[in-house]
Design an enzyme around this catalytic site. Sequence first.
Site, short mmCIF file in Angstrom:
data_model
loop_
_atom_site.label_atom_id
_atom_site.label_comp_id
_atom_site.label_asym_id
_atom_site.label_seq_id
_atom_site.Cartn_x
_atom_site.Cartn_y
_atom_site.Cartn_z
N ARG A 81 0.71 -1.22 0.05
CA ARG A 81 0.12 -0.11 -0.03
C ARG A 81 0.72 1.24 0.12
NH1 ARG A 81 -5.02 -1.75 4.04
NH2 ARG A 81 -5.38 -3.71 2.79
N ARG A 95 2.04 0.72 10.35
CA ARG A 95 1.74 1.07 8.91
C ARG A 95 2.94 0.83 7.99
NH1 ARG A 95 -2.80 3.65 7.73
NH2 ARG A 95 -3.63 3.87 9.87
N GLU A 131 -6.82 -1.62 15.05
CA GLU A 131 -7.32 -2.76 14.19
C GLU A 131 -6.27 -3.77 13.63
OE1 GLU A 131 -8.57 -0.59 10.31
OE2 GLU A 131 -8.61 -2.72 9.52
N SER A 174 -10.42 -6.80 9.43
CA SER A 174 -11.39 -6.02 9.09
C SER A 174 -12.53 -7.20 8.14
CB SER A 174 -11.14 -4.79 8.25
OG SER A 174 -12.00 -3.81 7.88
#
Length: 428
Positions: A262, A277, A349, A352
């Site tokens: 990402r 991240r 998180e 999901s």
Amino acid sequence: MLEIRLIRDDIDAVAARLQKRGFTLDIDRIRSLEEERKQVQVETQDLQAERNQRSKAIGRAKAAGEDIQPLKDEIAGLGDKLKAVSGRLDTLQAELDTLLLSVPNLLHDSVPEGLDENDNVEIRRIGVPQAFSFSPRDHVELGEALGQLDFERAALIAGSRFATLNGGLARLQRALIQYMLDTHIEQHGYTEVYVPYLVNSESLKGTGQLPKFEQDLFKIDGESDYYLIPTAEVPVTNLVRDQILDAVSLPQRMVTHTPCFRSEAGSYGKDTRGLIRQHQFEKVELVQIVKPEHSYEALEQLTGHAEVLLKSLELPYRVMLLCSGDTGFSAAKTYDLEVWLPAQNAYREISSCSNFESFQARRLKARWRNPETGKPELVHTVNGSGLAVGRTLLAIMENHQNEDGSINIPAVLQPYMRGQQRLEKASS
RNA sequence: GGAGAGGUGGCUGAGUGGUCGAAAGCGGCGGUCUUGAAAACCGUUGAAGGGAAACCUUCCGGGGGUUCGAAUCCCUCCCUCUCCGCCA
């Protein structure tokens, strides 16, 4: 993608439901495009019908040995007229498609209204965060002290938002992947699949990443139309693209491990420290292709499958039902699993899980033949992380740390580590 | 990378400019026959869009072109197979 018929039939109701998630539907534009589309389509089809009829007449005349020149003269000009009208139709259709592709899914009735993550609703909380007799360190400190986690080397090799692991930590990550896959295959009835890590734009359009979220993706430079996958959801869900599935083949439950890539554009300054991240991370993904009437059942079940892992890894977590404003573009309903991170003193998180209903299926043309109607009907797609491996790794480090900086390896992972019980500085 | 052969309905496979959405076979579904089943026979059987319906339109790997008319001719891209080369 929403069904155009639904929008045509009751555009105001659809617009109202979309407003719930903060999306404003351009009603006037759609109405006028639809109106013209309808008129131009009828016009085009009439001209096509006329052309077909006259061409067949010419064919018959020719077969009968008659002079066809007069018939050809009669048709002169029809071709140009048709070309003009059908060109307009193509333009209109393309505009409508573009518009529709950027409209998010409708939310399920059970989704609470809200603006952002602050309005998400906690469904349940499992496990109790450990009370440390010392001040718990974060995974960066722990990993670097062990000499098994290095961001500087990774920055040198690639850049920011990359990490290198070595020794026990690298092995622990691999153990996690194996453990997660084995659990889903052996206990939850999933079939393991292996898929490409590069996909074309059609696939990304099918699952909803394109056209709206291109900035989140890494695109491969060059002639080929390749992107690095941001999640295995893309290649795995696309396994059923352009297919009419047999009713007995449903539900399909698939699991895979892939790296995910990402760009994290727009997240500057957010989670810059540590493994949270990254541009590249490992994830085990669960995907279910189901009959429409079973998709909500499947969502609960799949969420449970992800939860099994957190429980067995002895990680405290909570299940959040995302509110209307926080639910992703393609999803109708989403549960986030959030794991406890003692160093952050917060839940973050780690999975999901979403039901997309027919939203992806419509884009993918993924259908099944309903024996009751004999007709092809859209399937529903459900998926979720089971789990994000990098985040699981750091959660284990932080939750299972000891005062001396060593890390206890959860019992279920020990068989994958040759019985090793702790990560220590000396170990490798 | 070089040379060649192909991509047609659920499958196999015909079709090289005109009533072709497409022969035939297999498979599926319905029926006749049968106590039941099989066999045999008869019928039926793709998808998408528009329309209340009749019906109309589109689709023969994708896109573009030629033509009154394209599965069929031309261009281009993708994919599959065979041979050679290279390679984890």
